[in-house]
Design a protein around this motif. Structure first.
Motif, short mmCIF file in Angstrom:
data_model
loop_
_atom_site.label_atom_id
_atom_site.label_comp_id
_atom_site.label_asym_id
_atom_site.label_seq_id
_atom_site.Cartn_x
_atom_site.Cartn_y
_atom_site.Cartn_z
N THR A 65 15.89 30.02 -21.75
CA THR A 65 16.01 31.39 -22.51
C THR A 65 17.51 31.51 -23.08
O THR A 65 17.78 31.85 -23.94
N GLU A 66 18.25 30.83 -22.29
CA GLU A 66 19.86 30.80 -23.02
C GLU A 66 19.69 29.87 -24.29
O GLU A 66 20.68 30.19 -25.20
N ASN A 67 18.92 29.02 -24.17
CA ASN A 67 18.68 28.11 -25.45
C ASN A 67 18.05 28.82 -26.48
O ASN A 67 18.24 28.43 -27.66
N CYS A 68 17.16 29.63 -26.15
CA CYS A 68 16.33 30.27 -27.19
C CYS A 68 16.99 31.53 -27.45
O CYS A 68 16.51 32.17 -28.65
N ILE A 69 17.67 32.34 -26.73
CA ILE A 69 18.33 33.62 -27.12
C ILE A 69 20.13 33.54 -27.08
O ILE A 69 20.66 33.63 -28.31
N PRO A 314 10.43 27.75 -32.34
CA PRO A 314 11.25 28.52 -33.43
C PRO A 314 12.53 29.16 -32.67
O PRO A 314 13.52 29.40 -33.06
N LEU A 315 12.19 29.72 -31.67
CA LEU A 315 13.37 30.58 -31.02
C LEU A 315 14.47 29.58 -30.55
O LEU A 315 15.63 29.85 -30.67
N SER A 316 14.29 28.53 -29.94
CA SER A 316 15.19 27.27 -29.54
C SER A 316 15.93 27.15 -30.77
O SER A 316 17.19 26.60 -30.77
N ASP A 317 15.46 27.30 -32.06
CA ASP A 317 16.00 26.97 -33.13
C ASP A 317 16.86 28.21 -33.82
O ASP A 317 17.58 28.01 -34.65
N GLY A 318 16.77 29.19 -33.20
CA GLY A 318 17.28 30.60 -33.81
C GLY A 318 16.67 30.80 -35.16
O GLY A 318 17.23 31.58 -36.11
N ALA A 319 15.43 30.65 -35.27
CA ALA A 319 14.51 30.72 -36.28
C ALA A 319 13.98 32.14 -36.42
O ALA A 319 14.06 33.05 -35.33
N THR A 320 13.48 32.73 -37.52
CA THR A 320 12.69 33.80 -37.52
C THR A 320 11.08 33.43 -37.24
O THR A 320 10.58 32.78 -38.23
N THR A 321 10.55 34.05 -36.58
CA THR A 321 9.01 33.66 -36.02
C THR A 321 8.41 35.13 -36.25
O THR A 321 8.70 36.12 -36.04
N LEU A 322 7.06 34.88 -37.33
CA LEU A 322 6.36 35.96 -37.28
C LEU A 322 5.14 36.02 -36.44
O LEU A 322 4.33 35.00 -36.31
N MET A 323 5.05 37.24 -35.97
CA MET A 323 3.82 37.33 -34.88
C MET A 323 2.84 38.36 -35.37
O MET A 323 3.05 39.48 -35.64
#
Ligand code: WTA
Length: 645
Positions: A65-69, A314-323
């Motif tokens: 989560t540190e890597n994803c956030i 996506p989150l580990s890349d700092g991307a914007t993900t649509l849910m």
């Protein structure tokens, strides 16, 4: 973030591929160097496929989560991490920035802690597609608990089996979930699953539909109350912070149950570090994500595709993900296109079954929808037929967008064989080239590499992988021997995928489908044995055999041959009873499309059902059924053939 390991040309792909095979340790150490570690590894890779034992980034410490956030907060705190589109288009969209995601995940980790959840505990998550599902998953990862997400289409019985197998002590659920015009009572299903359960201590319930629910004192808690309490506890200097648990690289991150060719679904276990590196690497390269892009993966988080390409990749890349909470055909068959238009989606990743079903509505639903934001399209889950590929390419991508056909599995964690969007060539119906780090090999029944080309100049065989990639499954939960038998024992020193494949002269692969008794129905994996067991639970059933057959929309349909004792009512109502039974035991997704009552099944003298023959009949083969001389009673074949539906 844009990484130096994002491959930007065909030459760079070949170079990366070569390096990854010649010296995997150096290659992956260099990729892994771009992540946030609490402690570096002592060794990049140790492995043998005999036990099997695979360890990546040995002795390293991290928290995913540190890597994803956390690592994105300084630069991207106010960037949307998750754009949430509700089932009902009239309802408000929710935008969750990285700052907000951080806050909510920390809060939920605190909730878990307050309720006695510790590192290594198993938390089962059975929720609809709401942002709180992401908070629950990541909250588990933050505190080091092992999440096991169960798809909302599974029945109480299926959940009960998984809870028992995982020895789960905690559940996170919703009162209900909206899907199209349905309101699915999730908490009530959980209540049924918990009858007789001895291990579950707490159930946390998020309010989504306001469906009346029963809340048992001491066991059931409201999400909202717990979150509010946690917020007060961890607020410091106006900030919310919950320290991320230090995890070993090889500590399990999650369990995800999937169907195999025998018995009950098995709990595929993924590690923390290897899974993180692979989902990130494959996300960045397959979809060629650029900062600011909106990535829309239409899968459900209950499946591996949602884990890897809605959340962790996506989150580990700092991307914007649509849910997206809903379904492609409600309120009408233009819903995907409306979402693309509304949110200016750049990358759309979906399943061939969805494309085929939308094709059936013609072009009207696309009218008036602005799709010019789209840059890249993708498919996953099953072979895509050329007709669907062309339709997707022409009417959705307007012939501008590369389509990535990504082959992979729950067990592989992320994409394995796929073209890289706009970088490596595509070929309709072909997944094409392996990712760097993936070494496919086609073998015959005896495990010998296929060296002879067939009449079309193609190599044809069973698809295996020669060496581990970072997110290869580590075990099947609680039963390592089962993992060995399923994946590592068919052929010595190879991981066996269960798929058949073709290879052409360019080294492109085309996955032709499962060669074992696993069906792929609308992109959902189901075991024939699992469905047979469910049918056989019905009081009147003597025996059954289930096979797949080609289905225009679902890819494969489920065909059940059933020997029935005394019928209670007519055949039609008995059929309905059987469907109800399968729904109860597994879930509505496993309901057979066709049920044929037979007086016997084709068996060898040793009593083995000859599925090959049943498969041919189900497929509508009228002529040659192959060798039937070894059958105990060849007469039964004619009867079955005549009764085909
Ligand atoms: C099939 C889904 C052809 C395959 C990520 C595999 C595919 C199974 C493709 C895994 C593809 C997945 N082309 N077949 N692009 N992608 N499959 O575990 O049979 O739900 O073994 O993982 O889906 O399904 P699973």
């Amino acid at each position: 973030m844009s990484y130096p390991y994002q491959i930007q040309s065909l030459e760079a792909y070949h170079k990366a591929y070569r390096e990854s095979v010649e010296d995997p340790e150096t290659f992956w150490a260099s990729v892994a160097g771009h992540f946030q570690w609490k402690k570096k590894w002592s060794r990049v890779l140790e492995w043998n496929f005999k036990e099997p034992r695979v360890e990546w980034f040995k002795d390293a410490k991290l928290n995913i989560t540190e890597n994803c956030i956390d690592r994105h907060l300084a630069e991207k705190g106010e960037t949307p991490a998750i754009i949430w589109e509700p089932n009902n288009p009239q309802e408000r969209t929710r935008i969750v920035t990285y700052n907000r995601l951080h806050k909510r995940v920390c809060q939920f980790a605190q909730v878990l802690k307050n309720n006695g959840v510790k590192k290594g505990d198993r938390v089962c998550i059975y929720m609809g597609m709401v942002p709180e599902l992401a908070y629950a998953v990541l909250g588990c990862a933050r505190i080091g608990a092992i999440h096991s997400v169960i798809f909302g289409g599974f029945s109480a019985q299926s959940i009960a089996d998984r809870l028992q197998d995982a020895k789960a002590e905690f559940i996170v659920t919703c009162d209900g979930a909206y899907r199209g015009n349905k309101d699915i009572p999730l908490k009530a299903v959980i209540d049924d699953a918990l009858i007789g359960n001895q291990t579950v201590k707490k159930v946390i319930v998020y309010t989504r539909t306001r469906t009346p629910v029963s809340m048992i004192k001491g066991r059931d808690l409201w999400w909202e109350d717990e979150m509010e309490h946690a917020e007060h506890q961890i607020e410091k200097e106006g900030k919310i912070e919950f320290p991320a648990e230090e995890m070993d690289a090889e500590d399990p991150l999650f369990i995800l149950y999937t169907s195999g060719s025998t018995g009950k679904p098995k709990g595929v276990v993924h590690s923390s570090a290897g899974y993180m590196v692979w989902t990130n690497y494959t996300f960045v390269n397959t979809f060629q994500y650029q900062p600011g892009d909106i990535h829309f993966c239409t899968a459900d988080i209950g499946w591996i595709t949602g884990h890897s390409y809605i959340l962790y990749g996506p989150l580990s890349d700092g991307a914007t993900t649509l849910m997206f909470e809903g379904i492609p055909t409600w309120p009408d068959a233009g819903r995907f296109w409306e979402i693309v238009d509304k949110h200016q989606v750049n990358i759309l990743y979906t399943a061939p079954t969805a494309i085929r079903s939308l094709m059936g509505f013609g072009l009207d639903p696309l009218k008036g929808k602005e799709l010019s934001s789209l840059k890249i399209l993708g498919t996953v889950g099953e072979p895509i037929n050329v007709e669907a590929w062309n339709w997707y390419h022409e009417h959705v991508g307007k012939k501008r967008c590369p389509i990535v056909d990504t082959w992979w599995q729950t067990e592989t964690g992320g994409c394995m064989i796929t073209n890289l969007a706009g970088i490596t060539p595509s070929k309709p119906g072909w997944a094409t080239l392996p990712m760097p780090g993936v070494q496919p090999i086609l073998v015959d029944e005896n495990g010998k590499e296929v060296t002879e080309q067939d009449e079309n100049g193609l190599w044809k065989g069973n698809l295996c992988i020669k060496a581990p990639w970072p997110s290869i499954l580590r075990t099947t939960y609680g039963d390592h021997e089962r993992c060995r038998l399923n994946y590592f024992s068919a052929y010595e020193n190879l991981y066996f995928t269960g798929d058949g494949a073709l290879k052409d002269e360019n080294g492109f692969y085309r996955i032709t489908g499962r060669v074992d008794d696993v069906l792929n129905v609308s992109g959902h994996r189901l075991g024939t044995a699992e469905i047979e067991n469910a049918i056989n639970m019905h009081a009147g059933v003597v025996e059954s055999a289930v096979v797949g057959y080609p289905h225009d929309i679902k890819g494969q349909g489920v065909y059940a041959f059933v020997i029935y004792g005394h019928m209670h009512g007519d055949a039609e109502s008995t059929r309905k009873d059987l469907l109800q039974t399968v729904s109860r035991i597994i879930g509505p997704i496993a309901k057979p499309d066709k049920i044929q009552f037979v007086s016997g099944l084709p068996k060898t003298r040793s009593g083995k059902i000859m599925r090959r023959i049943l498969r041919k009949i189900a497929e509508g083969e009228t002529g040659n059924l192959g060798d039937t001389t070894t059958l105990l009673d060849p007469g039964v074949v004619d009867e079955i053939r005549q009764g085909r539906i």
